[in-house]
Design a protein around this motif. Sequence first.
Motif, short mmCIF file in Angstrom:
data_model
loop_
_atom_site.label_atom_id
_atom_site.label_comp_id
_atom_site.label_asym_id
_atom_site.label_seq_id
_atom_site.Cartn_x
_atom_site.Cartn_y
_atom_site.Cartn_z
N SER A 26 0.81 -1.22 0.00
CA SER A 26 0.00 0.00 0.00
C SER A 26 0.85 1.28 0.00
O SER A 26 0.31 2.37 -0.19
CB SER A 26 -0.94 0.01 1.21
OG SER A 26 -0.18 0.03 2.41
N ASP A 27 2.16 1.13 0.17
CA ASP A 27 3.04 2.31 0.15
C ASP A 27 2.98 2.94 -1.24
O ASP A 27 3.07 2.25 -2.26
CB ASP A 27 4.47 1.89 0.47
CG ASP A 27 5.39 3.06 0.72
OD1 ASP A 27 5.47 3.95 -0.16
OD2 ASP A 27 6.05 3.09 1.77
N GLU A 28 2.81 4.25 -1.28
CA GLU A 28 2.66 4.94 -2.56
C GLU A 28 3.91 4.84 -3.43
O GLU A 28 3.84 5.01 -4.64
CB GLU A 28 2.28 6.41 -2.35
CG GLU A 28 3.30 7.20 -1.57
CD GLU A 28 2.82 8.60 -1.21
OE1 GLU A 28 3.66 9.50 -1.26
OE2 GLU A 28 1.63 8.76 -0.90
N ARG A 29 5.05 4.52 -2.85
CA ARG A 29 6.30 4.40 -3.61
C ARG A 29 6.53 2.98 -4.15
O ARG A 29 7.43 2.76 -4.94
CB ARG A 29 7.50 4.78 -2.73
CG ARG A 29 7.44 6.20 -2.21
CD ARG A 29 8.52 6.47 -1.17
NE ARG A 29 8.27 5.61 -0.01
CZ ARG A 29 9.21 5.00 0.71
NH1 ARG A 29 10.47 5.15 0.42
NH2 ARG A 29 8.89 4.24 1.75
N TYR A 30 5.69 2.02 -3.72
CA TYR A 30 5.91 0.62 -4.06
C TYR A 30 5.97 0.38 -5.57
O TYR A 30 6.92 -0.24 -6.08
CB TYR A 30 4.84 -0.27 -3.43
CG TYR A 30 5.16 -1.74 -3.57
CD1 TYR A 30 5.89 -2.39 -2.59
CD2 TYR A 30 4.74 -2.47 -4.69
CE1 TYR A 30 6.20 -3.74 -2.72
CE2 TYR A 30 5.05 -3.80 -4.82
CZ TYR A 30 5.79 -4.43 -3.83
OH TYR A 30 6.10 -5.76 -3.97
N ASP A 31 5.00 0.86 -6.30
CA ASP A 31 4.94 0.60 -7.75
C ASP A 31 6.13 1.21 -8.48
O ASP A 31 6.70 0.58 -9.38
CB ASP A 31 3.64 1.14 -8.34
CG ASP A 31 2.42 0.32 -7.93
OD1 ASP A 31 2.60 -0.85 -7.54
OD2 ASP A 31 1.30 0.86 -7.99
N ASP A 32 6.53 2.41 -8.09
CA ASP A 32 7.69 3.05 -8.73
C ASP A 32 8.97 2.27 -8.44
O ASP A 32 9.80 2.07 -9.32
CB ASP A 32 7.85 4.50 -8.25
CG ASP A 32 6.73 5.40 -8.77
OD1 ASP A 32 6.11 5.05 -9.80
OD2 ASP A 32 6.49 6.44 -8.13
N LEU A 33 9.09 1.82 -7.21
CA LEU A 33 10.28 1.05 -6.82
C LEU A 33 10.32 -0.30 -7.54
O LEU A 33 11.38 -0.74 -8.00
CB LEU A 33 10.27 0.85 -5.30
CG LEU A 33 11.59 0.54 -4.63
CD1 LEU A 33 12.59 1.66 -4.86
CD2 LEU A 33 11.38 0.32 -3.15
N GLU A 34 9.15 -0.92 -7.67
CA GLU A 34 9.07 -2.20 -8.38
C GLU A 34 9.44 -2.02 -9.86
O GLU A 34 10.16 -2.84 -10.42
CB GLU A 34 7.66 -2.77 -8.24
CG GLU A 34 7.53 -4.17 -8.80
CD GLU A 34 6.15 -4.74 -8.56
OE1 GLU A 34 6.07 -5.91 -8.17
OE2 GLU A 34 5.15 -4.01 -8.77
N GLU A 35 8.98 -0.94 -10.46
CA GLU A 35 9.31 -0.65 -11.86
C GLU A 35 10.82 -0.40 -12.01
O GLU A 35 11.45 -0.88 -12.96
CB GLU A 35 8.52 0.57 -12.34
CG GLU A 35 8.73 0.88 -13.80
CD GLU A 35 8.21 -0.21 -14.73
OE1 GLU A 35 8.86 -0.42 -15.79
OE2 GLU A 35 7.21 -0.86 -14.43
N GLU A 36 11.39 0.31 -11.06
CA GLU A 36 12.83 0.58 -11.07
C GLU A 36 13.61 -0.74 -10.97
O GLU A 36 14.60 -0.94 -11.67
CB GLU A 36 13.17 1.50 -9.90
CG GLU A 36 14.58 2.04 -9.92
CD GLU A 36 14.82 3.01 -8.77
OE1 GLU A 36 15.95 3.02 -8.27
OE2 GLU A 36 13.88 3.74 -8.37
N LEU A 37 13.15 -1.64 -10.10
CA LEU A 37 13.79 -2.95 -9.97
C LEU A 37 13.72 -3.73 -11.28
O LEU A 37 14.71 -4.31 -11.72
CB LEU A 37 13.15 -3.75 -8.83
CG LEU A 37 13.62 -5.19 -8.69
CD1 LEU A 37 15.12 -5.26 -8.38
CD2 LEU A 37 12.81 -5.92 -7.62
N HIS A 38 12.57 -3.73 -11.92
CA HIS A 38 12.41 -4.46 -13.19
C HIS A 38 13.33 -3.88 -14.27
O HIS A 38 13.92 -4.64 -15.06
CB HIS A 38 10.97 -4.47 -13.66
CG HIS A 38 10.07 -5.31 -12.81
ND1 HIS A 38 10.36 -6.60 -12.44
CD2 HIS A 38 8.87 -5.03 -12.24
CE1 HIS A 38 9.40 -7.09 -11.69
NE2 HIS A 38 8.48 -6.14 -11.54
N ASP A 39 13.47 -2.57 -14.30
CA ASP A 39 14.39 -1.94 -15.25
C ASP A 39 15.84 -2.36 -14.97
O ASP A 39 16.60 -2.65 -15.90
CB ASP A 39 14.28 -0.42 -15.21
CG ASP A 39 12.96 0.09 -15.78
OD1 ASP A 39 12.27 -0.68 -16.47
OD2 ASP A 39 12.62 1.27 -15.52
#
Length: 141
Positions: A26-39
């Motif tokens: 639910s952390d608002e940064r989760y999706d951005d961090l996950e995308e950064e990891l995938h990149d």
Amino acid sequence: MDVDKLNEDFAQIADKINELDEMDYSDERYDDLEEELHDMEDSFLEEFGQELEEAIADVHDEFCPDNDVLLPVAYFAKNYIRNQKDHKGRYSYDIEYGEGVPVTVDDFPDQEVRIVLVPGPTRLIVTVGDTAKQVAWRAQK
């Protein structure tokens, strides 16, 4: 293969995996961090994927020839234990038992055997149950 760059890039991925693992969905940064990891993973595979796949295939040939070889990122742990810095200022990493890809090994028919890719230095570890770890391959210069 530039082993120093491999180790450095993989350590950054391990730290990002840990950061993401400690975060709530639910952390608002989760999706951005996950995308950064995938990149980061995509770039890592582009640069080192072929060599790592060959190493993984060699480990499979030795320990579990009947199991399919997966992409290297499948062998990443869900969380890494970051140890103290070495004399060069780099961290080493370890894993908890139960991390990695489960495989079937004829020599251990009643044991849970897993293969996991670990940074610092980059290596493939085979775990048997929750008591045995063996480095099956290590990136060499």
